[in-house]
Design a protein around this motif. Sequence first.
Motif, short mmCIF file in Angstrom:
data_model
loop_
_atom_site.label_atom_id
_atom_site.label_comp_id
_atom_site.label_asym_id
_atom_site.label_seq_id
_atom_site.Cartn_x
_atom_site.Cartn_y
_atom_site.Cartn_z
N LEU A 42 29.39 111.97 -23.13
CA LEU A 42 28.77 110.59 -22.98
C LEU A 42 29.16 110.17 -24.36
N ALA A 43 29.17 111.01 -25.56
CA ALA A 43 29.04 110.36 -26.96
C ALA A 43 30.59 109.78 -27.02
N PRO A 44 31.73 110.23 -26.44
CA PRO A 44 33.08 109.54 -26.58
C PRO A 44 32.83 108.21 -25.97
N LEU A 45 31.98 107.97 -25.04
CA LEU A 45 32.04 106.61 -24.19
C LEU A 45 31.15 105.63 -24.95
N GLY A 46 30.53 106.01 -26.12
CA GLY A 46 29.70 105.10 -26.86
C GLY A 46 28.21 105.41 -26.52
N TYR A 47 27.75 106.34 -26.09
CA TYR A 47 26.50 106.53 -26.07
C TYR A 47 26.07 107.31 -27.38
N PRO A 48 24.97 106.99 -28.14
CA PRO A 48 24.76 107.71 -29.35
C PRO A 48 23.98 109.19 -29.03
N GLU A 49 24.48 110.22 -29.54
CA GLU A 49 24.06 111.23 -29.31
C GLU A 49 22.65 111.59 -29.33
N ILE A 50 21.81 110.84 -30.22
CA ILE A 50 20.35 110.92 -30.23
C ILE A 50 19.68 110.46 -29.09
N TRP A 51 20.34 109.30 -28.37
CA TRP A 51 19.88 108.96 -27.22
C TRP A 51 20.20 109.80 -25.89
N VAL A 52 21.46 110.54 -25.98
CA VAL A 52 21.72 111.34 -24.94
C VAL A 52 20.80 112.52 -25.01
N ARG A 53 20.37 113.00 -25.93
CA ARG A 53 19.76 114.34 -26.15
C ARG A 53 18.12 113.76 -25.79
N LYS A 54 17.83 112.59 -26.00
CA LYS A 54 16.51 112.20 -25.74
C LYS A 54 16.39 112.05 -24.11
N ILE A 55 17.29 111.51 -23.43
CA ILE A 55 17.12 111.36 -22.10
C ILE A 55 17.00 112.66 -21.24
N PHE A 56 17.76 113.92 -21.74
CA PHE A 56 17.60 114.91 -21.29
C PHE A 56 16.71 116.12 -22.02
N GLU A 57 15.89 115.48 -22.79
CA GLU A 57 14.92 116.26 -23.60
C GLU A 57 13.72 116.92 -22.52
N SER A 58 13.52 118.12 -22.79
CA SER A 58 12.64 118.88 -21.92
C SER A 58 12.26 120.24 -22.55
N ALA A 59 11.22 120.91 -22.09
CA ALA A 59 10.90 122.33 -22.50
C ALA A 59 10.80 123.17 -21.23
N PRO A 60 10.83 124.26 -21.44
CA PRO A 60 10.72 125.13 -19.95
C PRO A 60 9.68 125.14 -19.21
N ASN A 61 8.59 124.47 -19.71
CA ASN A 61 7.33 124.32 -18.79
C ASN A 61 7.22 123.13 -18.35
N GLN A 62 8.13 122.05 -18.40
CA GLN A 62 8.42 120.74 -18.02
C GLN A 62 9.31 120.65 -16.96
N VAL A 63 10.04 121.68 -16.64
CA VAL A 63 11.12 121.59 -15.78
C VAL A 63 10.92 122.53 -14.55
#
Length: 163
Positions: free
Chosen positions: A114-135
């Motif tokens: 997604l980053a090469p398509l113009g989505y900021p890396e920090i945003w991509v990481r945030k939308i997928f952010e999770s911890a094992p106990n949240q999945v």
Amino acid sequence: MADAMLDAGVLQFLQRRVMVSAASCSVKHVPSVVRCVGFRVLERPQRLVIFVRTSETARLLADLHATRRVAVVFSEPTTHRTLQVKGDDALPGPLEHGDWPQVAAHVEAAVAELAPLGYPEIWVRKIFESAPNQVQAIRFTPMSAFAQTPGPRAGEPLAGAQP
């Protein structure tokens, strides 16, 4: 069901940087859909495991418990190549050994896609952010699969798949 619903070509596609969404519906056919935070292919017997954040999926999980039906869409944003896989034996459950590394790898794949398509890396990481106990994991057997890439073949069953 065929012994290998998802053939070598599909399995190769799933090794690429694909984004994943899952949908189900209630017994009254009210749809529910979520973005997945990863997936895993189990080859023998062939099964798929998708990973969802529990904070976003209460309705989907309730629908799966009620109907066990799931439709999962795998799409590669840079090419729009898309396929849909359906199952009727989906069961939510906890992560198992080997699941969490797949979630972590999916985040890296999402950034790379997604980053090469113009989505900021920090945003991509945030939308997928999770911890094992949240999945939560949702495991199912592929029962049908369809090409969904935009164009004249969209909706066609994949080779070996049952409509």
